[in-house]
Scaffold this motif. Sequence first.
Motif, PDB file in Angstrom:
ATOM      1  N   LYS A   1      -7.914   5.970   2.304  1.00 24.97           N
ATOM      2  CA  LYS A   1      -8.119   4.610   1.774  1.00 24.97           C
ATOM      3  C   LYS A   1      -7.579   3.563   2.750  1.00 24.97           C
TER       4      LYS A   1
ATOM      5  N   ALA B   1      -6.674  -0.697   2.541  1.00 25.13           N
ATOM      6  CA  ALA B   1      -6.655  -1.919   1.720  1.00 25.13           C
ATOM      7  C   ALA B   1      -7.414  -3.007   2.460  1.00 25.13           C
TER       8      ALA B   1
ATOM      9  N   TYR C   1      -8.963  -1.274  -2.455  1.00 29.28           N
ATOM     10  CA  TYR C   1      -9.171  -0.248  -1.430  1.00 29.28           C
ATOM     11  C   TYR C   1     -10.640   0.028  -1.149  1.00 29.28           C
TER      12      TYR C   1
ATOM     13  N   THR D   1       0.811  -1.219   0.000  1.00 30.54           N
ATOM     14  CA  THR D   1       0.000   0.000   0.000  1.00 30.54           C
ATOM     15  C   THR D   1       0.851   1.279   0.000  1.00 30.54           C
TER      16      THR D   1
END
Length: 416
Positions: A336, A338, A364, A274
Motif C-alpha cells: 500500500k 498513502a 491508500y 501510515t
Amino acid sequence: MNTVTPTIIIGSQWGDEGKGKITDLLSNDADLIVRFQGGNNAGHTIVVGEEVFKLHLLPSGVVMGKKNCIASGVVIDPFVLLEEIEKIENRGINIDLTIDPYCHMILPYHKEIDQSSESKLGNKKIGTTGKGIGPCYADKINRTGIRFVDFLDRDQFKNLLEINVEKKNSQYENCFFSAKDIFEKYLPLIPKLGKYLGDVSGIVYKNLKSKKIIFEGAQGTMLDISHGTYPFVTSSNTISGGVFTNVGFPPMNLNTVGIVKAYTTRVGSGPFPTELNDEMGEQIRKVGHEFGTTTGRPRRCGWLDLELLKYANRLNGFKQIALTKLDVLSGIEKIKVATSYKLNEKLMGYPLTVSQLESVSPVYKEFPGFEFDQDISDYNKLPKEAKEYIEFIEDQLNVPVKIVSTGPKRQQTIVR
Ligand code: GDP
Ligand code: IMO
Ligand code: MG
C-alpha cells in the motif's frame, strides 16, 4: 572553466533512509564530502563486501578515502569523534579531514540534560538519542556554547567551562559537574583534534566551481527543527536550504538527491500516519533490519506516504530520487501507498499540525506485490510490478527516480 553543480543528499522522511549508502556510492567520483548539520545522533551505514561501517560524525566519504569536511553546523562530541577516527584508521583507512573551528562541542552536561529532560517528560518524551544534541544547539543559540576555536585557547576554554558549569549546576537538579574535572579530561584532546581544524567554509567556497562536492545530510526532512513534526524533531535544519548557512557559502543551484525509503520508518515519538502496528509492520522491521544504528531501538515501520514526500519535495526541491530498500518489500503480496489523508471526511495535505497528523486517516492505493533478487542491477530485469511501483512514485512527485537500491551493499544498486 567547467562548472560543477554540487550534490546534496537529503533524507526525505524521518531519517535512516540509506543516506550513508548513497553518499558512499556517489563519493566514488567526488572530490570532497561535507557533513553540515546534526551530530552523533546520526548513524550512517555503509556495507562494502562483508565489511560494515557505521559512521556517526565522519562523512561517508571516508570509506572511499576521499577528502572530508565537518562544517560549522555540526555539533561534535570530541570523544565520539576521536573514537570514530581511531576505529576507521585501525581498519587501514587514512582519514583526510577538516573540521570547522566554529563547530560547537557537546560536553558532558549536554548529555545529562538531554537524558534527564527526556525522563521527566514521561510519555510525552521526544525519544531523543540522548547524545546531548538539543542542549548543545540550545547553548549555541543562547550564545553561551563552547566552540572548537574556544577549545584551542586553554584560558578561554577554562573560563567558558566555569561559566557554563556553574549555570547548568544551578539550573538542573541532576547536574553536579566540576569545571576543573571536565577541563582536565578534555585538555589532552586539544592537540589530537586541533590538527584537524581548518576553514571549511573557505575550502568549500574555493572548490565550489572546480571540484565535485557532496553535502551529506543527516536525519530527515520530517525531523527538521522548523518544518518537521515539531516538537518531535531534532534540533537542526535538515532540509537542503540549511546547507548554505550551516557551511557558509552563497545560495546556488544544487543537485538535490532525495533519499526515499520504499516504505516509511521513524525512531522516537511523534505522529506517523501510515504506521503499521501489526504483523506487516513486524515483517518489514525484521526483513529490513529496522533497528537504530545509533541507539539500537526498534524503528517504527509503515507504508510509503506520498503526502509526506510531496511536502518533502516542496521543501527541498529534489532533482532526483534514490529509492532505497525496495528489496525489503519483495515477497509482500499487496503493497500500500498513502496518496492522501482524510480528516473528518475532508481531504487534507501537508503542512498539518501534530494533532491533525495524529488524527488523519491515510487514503491508500494498493499495488500488486513483486519478487526479485537483491543482486539485480538492470532496471529492465525488475518485475513489471516493481517498475509500476517506482514509476508511480516518480509520476506523483514529478521527480525522476535515478537510483534504485536493492540491498545494503554497494553493488546492490540500479542506476537508471
Ligand atoms: P542513514 O542514516 O540514512 O544513512 O541510514 P541507516 O544506515 O541508519 O539505515 C539504513 C540501513 O539500511 C542500513 O543498515 C543500510 O545498510 C541498509 N540499507 C541501505 N540501503 C539498503 C537497501 O537498498 N536494501 C537493504 N536491504 N538495506 C539497505
Ligand atoms: P540519521 O542521520 C533517525 C530522531 C530521534 C528523535 C529525534 C530527536 O541516521 O538518519 P535528537 O537526539 O536528535 O535530539 O533526537 O530525532 N533522530 C533520528 N532518527 N535517524 C537519525 O539520523 C536521527 N537523528 C535523530 O530518534 O526522535
Ligand atoms: Mg541512520
